[in-house]
Design an enzyme around this catalytic site. Structure first.
Site, mmCIF file in Angstrom:
data_model
loop_
_atom_site.group_PDB
_atom_site.id
_atom_site.type_symbol
_atom_site.label_atom_id
_atom_site.label_comp_id
_atom_site.label_asym_id
_atom_site.label_seq_id
_atom_site.Cartn_x
_atom_site.Cartn_y
_atom_site.Cartn_z
ATOM 1 N N ASN A 118 21.418 73.485 81.095
ATOM 2 C CA ASN A 118 21.792 72.154 81.577
ATOM 3 C C ASN A 118 22.727 72.355 82.765
ATOM 4 O O ASN A 118 23.878 72.725 82.591
ATOM 5 C CB ASN A 118 22.487 71.376 80.455
ATOM 6 C CG ASN A 118 23.079 70.068 80.954
ATOM 7 O OD1 ASN A 118 22.675 69.564 82.017
ATOM 8 N ND2 ASN A 118 24.021 69.504 80.204
ATOM 9 N N LYS A 157 23.958 70.181 84.706
ATOM 10 C CA LYS A 157 24.864 69.038 84.928
ATOM 11 C C LYS A 157 24.823 68.642 86.411
ATOM 12 O O LYS A 157 23.778 68.746 87.033
ATOM 13 C CB LYS A 157 26.275 69.365 84.459
ATOM 14 C CG LYS A 157 26.299 70.026 83.081
ATOM 15 C CD LYS A 157 27.676 70.067 82.491
ATOM 16 C CE LYS A 157 27.663 70.921 81.225
ATOM 17 N NZ LYS A 157 28.736 70.646 80.326
ATOM 18 N N HIS A 164 23.158 63.459 75.870
ATOM 19 C CA HIS A 164 24.183 64.496 76.040
ATOM 20 C C HIS A 164 25.565 63.872 75.830
ATOM 21 O O HIS A 164 25.787 62.716 76.198
ATOM 22 C CB HIS A 164 24.075 65.119 77.435
ATOM 23 C CG HIS A 164 24.945 66.322 77.591
ATOM 24 N ND1 HIS A 164 26.269 66.221 77.931
ATOM 25 C CD2 HIS A 164 24.681 67.641 77.415
ATOM 26 C CE1 HIS A 164 26.792 67.451 77.960
ATOM 27 N NE2 HIS A 164 25.852 68.329 77.652
ATOM 28 N N GLU A 223 28.243 64.113 77.385
ATOM 29 C CA GLU A 223 28.878 63.564 78.600
ATOM 30 C C GLU A 223 28.287 62.195 78.933
ATOM 31 O O GLU A 223 28.988 61.313 79.436
ATOM 32 C CB GLU A 223 28.722 64.550 79.765
ATOM 33 C CG GLU A 223 29.666 65.744 79.593
ATOM 34 C CD GLU A 223 29.185 67.037 80.211
ATOM 35 O OE1 GLU A 223 28.276 67.012 81.065
ATOM 36 O OE2 GLU A 223 29.715 68.101 79.822
ATOM 37 N N GLU A 250 25.477 70.040 69.556
ATOM 38 C CA GLU A 250 26.519 70.420 70.501
ATOM 39 C C GLU A 250 27.852 69.812 70.065
ATOM 40 O O GLU A 250 28.140 68.647 70.381
ATOM 41 C CB GLU A 250 26.172 69.919 71.904
ATOM 42 C CG GLU A 250 24.870 70.474 72.438
ATOM 43 C CD GLU A 250 24.869 70.511 73.965
ATOM 44 O OE1 GLU A 250 24.653 71.590 74.508
ATOM 45 O OE2 GLU A 250 25.111 69.467 74.593
ATOM 46 N N GLY A 294 32.044 73.153 77.371
ATOM 47 C CA GLY A 294 32.824 73.399 78.583
ATOM 48 C C GLY A 294 34.271 73.776 78.318
ATOM 49 O O GLY A 294 35.090 73.790 79.227
ATOM 50 N N SER A 351 29.621 76.222 75.060
ATOM 51 C CA SER A 351 30.228 77.473 75.539
ATOM 52 C C SER A 351 29.442 78.721 75.122
ATOM 53 O O SER A 351 30.045 79.746 74.786
ATOM 54 C CB SER A 351 31.688 77.564 75.094
ATOM 55 O OG SER A 351 32.439 76.511 75.693
HETATM 56 C C1 PEP Z 1 26.157 71.542 77.797
HETATM 57 O O1 PEP Z 1 26.405 71.009 78.866
HETATM 58 O O2 PEP Z 1 25.225 71.101 77.110
HETATM 59 C C2 PEP Z 1 26.963 72.678 77.365
HETATM 60 C C3 PEP Z 1 26.761 73.193 76.179
HETATM 61 O O3 PEP Z 1 27.908 73.150 78.276
HETATM 62 P P1 PEP Z 1 28.726 74.551 78.175
HETATM 63 O O4 PEP Z 1 27.717 75.624 77.829
HETATM 64 O O5 PEP Z 1 29.305 74.737 79.532
HETATM 65 O O6 PEP Z 1 29.744 74.395 77.109
#
Ligand code: PEP
Length: 253
Positions: free
Chosen positions: A10, A12, A97, A99, A169, A175, A215
């Site tokens: 992803n 973003k 997601h 976000e 997630e 992040g 992460s």
């Molecule tokens: C994501 O954006 O779905 C995500 C898991 O980000 P990150 O790997 O940076 O934590």
């Protein structure tokens, strides 16, 4: 039943169309030297999707979007429909997601409307669920995740559900550099599969890919993927670099 694993990136709001072409070329080159059987997916911003599809030709890389509308066309400023994405050769779409939920006010209801329209076409939806830190600390992870699944997947017919991919997630791990331990993640994945069985039946649940996201890095991917319940990863930050995403893909297998 064996479930084909998925490594999804992803991106973003990162990478211009030009940078997208370079990153996909670099990733494609790295993948030639890596043995893997998993599906490899990258999800750049909307404006880079056409370039991404073109750059991915002749590679194993598939291209997904980061959201899609509940409608084919109309007065929905700023939205992009699944039909528009299909036209470009996009194959997957991330929905719900965290976000989108926390910054842009998406709810289980809007995610559900998007999902049902996506399922009327050919895109493969990746629906995200996950608890916040306060939910985890107050022992509400199960209730929150089950509630998100019930709401986001409402009225989806079982014969369409088998196309779905889910991503667990935990919001506190996105992040932040904090990752759920493999055991922690596997426990929630098992809970998700149980809920999917309750909604759609055992055979849909057995076949459904449930990805972990939060992460994920080359350093922690292998131990997460040791867990049978984890069918792949959804990767943010570490998917923006060809070497680190290729290393994660190698760990996915
Ligand atoms: C994501 O954006 O779905 C995500 C898991 O980000 P990150 O790997 O940076 O934590």
């Amino acid at each position: 039943m064996s479930r084909r694993r998925v490594a999804a990136g992803n991106w973003k709001m990162n990478k211009t169309a030009g940078e997208t072409r370079t990153l996909i070329r670099d990733l494609g080159n790295k993948l030639k030297g890596i043995e893997h059987g998993c599906e490899v997916l990258v999800c750049p911003p909307f404006v880079a999707l056409e370039t991404a599809v073109d750059a991915a030709k002749g590679t194993v890389i598939e291209v997904g979007a980061q959201n899609a509308s509940w409608q084919k066309s109309g007065a929905l400023t700023g939205e992009v429909s699944p039909e528009m994405l299909e036209y470009l050769g996009v194959t997957h779409v991330i929905l719900g997601h965290s976000e989108r939920r926390s910054i842009f006010g998406e709810t289980d209801e809007t995610v559900n409307a998007r999902l049902r329209h996506v399922l009327s076409g050919s895109l493969v939806p990746i629906v995200c669920v996950g608890e916040g830190l306060a939910d985890r600390e107050s022992d509400r992870t199960g209730d929150v995740v089950r509630g998100q699944l019930r709401g986001s997947l409402a009225e989806v017919p079982a014969d369409q559900a088998d196309r779905l991919i889910l991503a667990y997630e935990p919001v506190w791990a996105i992040g932040t550099g904090r990752t759920a331990s493999p055991e922690m993640a596997a426990e929630v994945h098992a809970l998700i599969r149980g809920e999917i069985a309750a909604i759609f039946g055992d055979s849909v649940a057995e076949g459904m890919r449930v990805l972990y996201g939060g992460s994920v890095k080359p350093e922690n991917a292998a131990e997460l993927l040791n867990e049978d319940e984890i069918d792949g990863v959804l990767v943010g930050g570490a998917s923006l670099d060809a070497s680190s995403f290729a290393a994660i893909i190698a760990a996915v297998g």
